[in-house]
Design an enzyme around this catalytic site. Structure first.
Site, PDB file in Angstrom:
ATOM      1  N   GLU A  86       0.816  -1.206   0.000  1.00  0.00           N
ATOM      2  CA  GLU A  86       0.000   0.000   0.000  1.00  0.00           C
ATOM      3  C   GLU A  86       0.857   1.266   0.000  1.00  0.00           C
ATOM      4  OE1 GLU A  86      -2.785  -0.551   3.219  1.00  0.00           O
ATOM      5  OE2 GLU A  86      -4.139  -1.665   1.930  1.00  0.00           O
ATOM      6  N   GLU A 128      -5.647  -8.311  -0.627  1.00  0.00           N
ATOM      7  CA  GLU A 128      -6.150  -8.295   0.747  1.00  0.00           C
ATOM      8  C   GLU A 128      -7.664  -8.146   0.701  1.00  0.00           C
ATOM      9  OE1 GLU A 128      -4.344  -5.453   3.327  1.00  0.00           O
ATOM     10  OE2 GLU A 128      -2.318  -6.270   3.107  1.00  0.00           O
TER      11      GLU A 128
END
Length: 625
Positions: A188, A262
């Protein structure tokens, strides 16, 4: 980078994630496990291939590995879909790894994903440890440090770490006969994105050290376009499937397989908040919708585990919030590895998609209720200090990371006591320099607390003469996501003022509570019988006697206020009466037949007993919005 709490383990340019082919890890248990590939649920076309003939010697002949072609994954040239689940080895006792992976396979998954936490493998600069169940606080000794950028001080540290880590990872790659099929460049980074050259630097650092498997990135929708790097497959993270979200991947990369790296099966908890849960039916319906698109998926988390020790971490959006010890996450397996309704619903779904019987789920290991445990002895922190801790002297406050300790790499976790001399009373003001919470004492008298919300206290006038002012500062966990990573120094990070005059001439005591300290604590003189009422800070100890083979259990600390629990020297983590978490998970492998020593560091109000129970209680539940 920082402690493990929160959904996001650490946000540095270390190997953020490894994708490991599960059936190869389990070959000695399932010699004929098959990687199963399927079309979307409405199609019954199954593509599978048998690896049972591959002996360890034969595994060295593989050369293709995981590839992308025409919007699908290929493994050894054949179509392959990733059905993955996340389990972090450092959050699960080593003795339970096999059980958790067998349950993962029985759910229908074929791939395991895990973070590799730099902060656990290089706690001290230049000292690498890849041998245990596993802080980079020493990076913050540099006042100019810019984490997750190409700042020289940071890349030098990454390079040194990669030199050691890759010697472990490279031989375990799929093309070299191992189970690792992909490596994630960063995690991220699009939510941070302070340096446009950084992702390329990390990618090349991996390639130059021998990584030959597929590279990936991972971001939520808002950060997706900022976290890309050429040569790595972009994947997306989310919990609720917005219309067009997966198609949005096509706008940043063409003709590539879609992967939800995710898919958040639950959420984490913060002290003082509720225990978050995510509806099982809604979760499974979303997974089914993802699979119908033909996408691959990784369940984050399949098994959350526990933030043992001081590794809970924190979150900072509008305000600082420390994560709890449990990383149950309302995941597919509980914190202790037990099945949930999510497991059986997902098992049914994946069985339909795969179109063949799955391995039987392993039996649940029973939990023990050992009853009440009496904490019969105590010793005040003030009595411990002269015997076990040599203070550092400084004219001004020194933050935790810059203390001259541990071969000058500072103190990463725990508590620090700042002690100085005052004359008279008045207004004590922190100027917001307390990180994260300070108990204030005059001599041994408790005065109050300073934290992010309370920055001023009244110090009572005493009898004439000098008195000791003591600030016991707790590092409650470093923020591990967002733009505040460079601001995670702990302790007193600047001057504290009494009547507008900065305090000077400190004695600073490190209370990291490492195993060596806890072992020495056993033999220090001054332990006494616990009185009917006692106020900390103090250490309390008792003994749990077990006649049979030890089993997992949970410790309930009703009547205790706030502190840390150690069992046979193992730091189970923090407890706090504000909740939501009310029990601490105690793994059976950390217990032994016979006597087990329990030591509790209690900051304020102590009980006399703790309870060993066979059912956890993580607090009042609230559904994730």
């Amino acid at each position: 980078m920082w402690p493990c709490g929160g959904r996001r383990q650490r946000r540095l340019g270390a190997v953020a994630l490894l994708l490991v082919v599960l059936w190869l890890l389990l070959r000695r248990y399932y010699p004929c496990l098959l990687p199963v590939v399927s079309e979307p649920c409405e199609n019954a076309v199954l593509l599978r291939f048998n690896w049972s003939e591959l002996t360890p010697l034969g595994l060295w002949g593989r050369s293709l590995g995981l590839q992308t072609e025409n919007s699908q994954f290929l493994l050894e040239g054949l179509p392959f879909r990733i059905f993955g689940g996340s389990m972090h080895y450092f959050r699960v006792p080593r003795q339970h790894w096999e059980d958790r992976m067998l349950k993962m396979r029985a759910c229908g998954l074929n791939t395991l994903t895990t973070y590799v936490p730099w902060n656990l493998h290089e706690k001290e600069r230049g000292k690498f440890d890849f041998s245990k169940n596993l802080d980079l606080s020493w990076l913050l000794q540099d006042p100019e440090m810019q984490l997750r950028t190409t700042y020289k001080g940071f890349t030098e540290a990454v390079d040194a770490y990669f030199d050691h880590l890759m010697s472990v990872v490279v031989p375990l790659q799929y093309k070299k006969g191992g189970p690792i099929i992909a490596v994630q460049v960063e995690n991220e980074y699009g939510s941070y994105a302070k340096d446009p050259n950084y992702m390329t630097y990390v990618k090349m650092a991996l390639l130059n050290r021998g990584i030959v498997e597929l590279l990936m990135t991972s971001d939520n929708k808002n950060g997706l376009s900022f976290g890309l790097v050429e040569g790595a497959l972009a994947t997306v993270n989310f919990q609720k499937l917005e219309p067009g979200l997966l198609k949005y991947l096509d706008t940043v990369q063409k003709n590539q397989p879609k992967m939800v790296m995710e898919y958040w099966t639950g959420w984490f908890d913060n002290w003082g908040g509720p225990h978050y849960v995510f509806d099982a039916d809604e979760m499974v319906n979303t997974v089914a919708s993802i699979l119908k698109t033909g996408a691959s998926i990784n369940l984050y988390m399949f098994h959350g585990g526990t933030n043992f020790g001081f590794m809970n971490g924190a979150l900072e959006a509008d305000e600082y919030k420390a994560d709890v010890t449990s990383y149950d996450y309302d995941a597919v397996l509980t914190e202790a590895g037990d099945y949930t309704s999510k497991f059986f619903k997902l098992r049914q779904l994946f069985s339909m998609v795969i179109g063949q019987p799955l391995p039987l789920p392993p039996m649940i290991e029973s939990k023990a209720s050992y009853g009440a445990i009496l904490l019969h002895q105590y010793i005040s922190l003030w009595d411990v200090l002269p015997a076990l801790v040599q203070p550092m002297k400084s004219e001004v406050p020194v933050n935790m990371e810059n203390l001259h300790l541990n071969d000058s790499i500072g103190q990463p976790y725990g508590y620090v006591l700042y002690e100085t001399v005052i004359f008279g009373g008045g207004q004590l003001h922190s100027r917001d320099h307390v990180r994260d919470r300070a108990q204030v004492f005059v001599n041994t008298m408790y005065v109050g607390e300073l934290d992010y919300n309370t920055v001023e206290l009244s110090i009572p006038e005493g009898q004439q003469g000098f008195r000791q002012l003591r600030l016991l500062v707790e590092n409650r966990g470093r923020v591990n996501y967002g733009l505040a990573l460079n601001e995670q120094r702990k302790g007193l990070i600047g001057d504290v003022f009494l009547n507008k005059t900065p305090l000077r001439n400190f004695k600073i005591y490190s209370l990291e509570m490492k195993p060596t300290f806890m072992k020495s604590l056993q033999h220090v003189s001054g332990w006494s019988t616990v009185p009917d009422y006692f106020v900390g800070p103090a250490f309390f100890r008792g003994r749990l006697w077990i006649e049979q083979q030890p089993q997992d259990t949970f410790l309930k600390l009703q009547g205790w206020e706030k502190g840390v629990v150690f069992v046979n020297g193992q730091n189970l983590g923090r407890y706090w009466k504000i909740g939501p978490q009310e029990t601490l998970y105690l793994p059976g492998p950390w217990l032994r037949r016979g006597g087990n020593e329990i030591v509790i560091f209690e900051e304020r109000t102590a009980g006399r007993i703790i309870q060993s129970v066979d059912i956890p209680y993580l607090g009042r539940s609230q559904y994730v919005d």
